[in-house]
Enzyme design. Sequence first.
Site, PDB file in Angstrom:
ATOM      1  N   LYS A  83     -45.322  47.224   9.630  1.00 42.35           N
ATOM      2  CA  LYS A  83     -44.133  46.461   9.229  1.00 42.35           C
ATOM      3  C   LYS A  83     -42.938  46.927  10.048  1.00 42.35           C
ATOM      4  O   LYS A  83     -42.598  48.123  10.032  1.00 42.35           O
ATOM      5  CB  LYS A  83     -43.837  46.772   7.763  1.00 42.35           C
ATOM      6  CG  LYS A  83     -43.931  45.594   6.830  1.00 42.35           C
ATOM      7  CD  LYS A  83     -43.446  46.077   5.469  1.00 42.35           C
ATOM      8  CE  LYS A  83     -43.559  45.010   4.443  1.00 42.35           C
ATOM      9  NZ  LYS A  83     -43.048  45.472   3.149  1.00 42.35           N
TER      10      LYS A  83
HETATM   11  C1  E4P Z   1     -42.563  42.792   0.978  1.00 40.62           C
HETATM   12  O1  E4P Z   1     -43.372  43.190   1.795  1.00 40.62           O
HETATM   13  C2  E4P Z   1     -41.641  43.658   0.228  1.00 40.62           C
HETATM   14  O2  E4P Z   1     -42.263  44.886  -0.027  1.00 40.62           O
HETATM   15  C3  E4P Z   1     -41.259  43.121  -1.113  1.00 40.62           C
HETATM   16  O3  E4P Z   1     -41.818  41.873  -1.396  1.00 40.62           O
HETATM   17  C4  E4P Z   1     -39.843  43.354  -1.521  1.00 40.62           C
HETATM   18  O4  E4P Z   1     -39.620  42.782  -2.780  1.00 40.62           O
HETATM   19  P1  E4P Z   1     -38.384  43.159  -3.703  1.00 40.62           P
HETATM   20  O5  E4P Z   1     -37.248  42.256  -3.374  1.00 40.62           O
HETATM   21  O6  E4P Z   1     -38.892  42.895  -5.105  1.00 40.62           O
HETATM   22  O7  E4P Z   1     -38.069  44.603  -3.473  1.00 40.62           O
END
Ligand code: E4P
Length: 214
Positions: A83
């Site tokens: 990522k």
């Molecule tokens: C995606 O890869 C992220 O980890 C995630 O969906 C973030 O979500 P949040 O807004 O609930 O922290």
Amino acid sequence: MKLFLDTAIVDEVREAASWGILGGVTTNPTLVMKSGRKFKEVVIEICNLVDGPVSAEVTSEKAEDMMKEAREFVTWHENIVVKFPMTEEGMKAVSQASKEGIKSNVTLVFTPNQALVAARAGATMVSPFVGRLDDIKEDGMQVVREIVEIFCIYEIETKVLAASIRHPEHVRQAALAGADYCTMPFSVMKELFKHPLTDAGLKKFAEDWAKAKK
Ligand code: E4P
């Protein structure tokens, strides 16, 4: 649309995998912190439970340093997708990763233009954050719809991963929008199974079966 878990809790991954519906897992530094476990250990354990992509996030600011992290992550397990953040340095790293055959997930995407940039840099997948846009009174799902449409018009192969999912309605809408993947908390995944008429129907069948001639 494949169903992903957004978690760094290994027991949640194990349970979802046992249901036979788990297409992949996403983690992020906040989720790893909440798990209280060591990043590398958790990611490897998750990879061993899932037959699909598992996202592990770099935390460096400079492309060169991100790539050092990325090259190490991919030695941990073949399921790892790295990522990268939606920044100029992040895109430099994504482009290099693509040249080296390292799969990438561009995170913290909030506009179709960011998704297009990430795709052109060579991202394997992009993660529009739906819930965080809704939180600031924008229409997060509209961003997913537009990204899917743009990728379709230009035959872009980068996958769309709907992220920051808050409830089952988000999942339904992401599926209708044509997202390739949707990553959600364990609580949301469990809710996908539920309907009050399913519970009521089961109760009635159990009651009637107890009275039936066998
Ligand atoms: C995606 O890869 C992220 O980890 C995630 O969906 C973030 O979500 P949040 O807004 O609930 O922290």
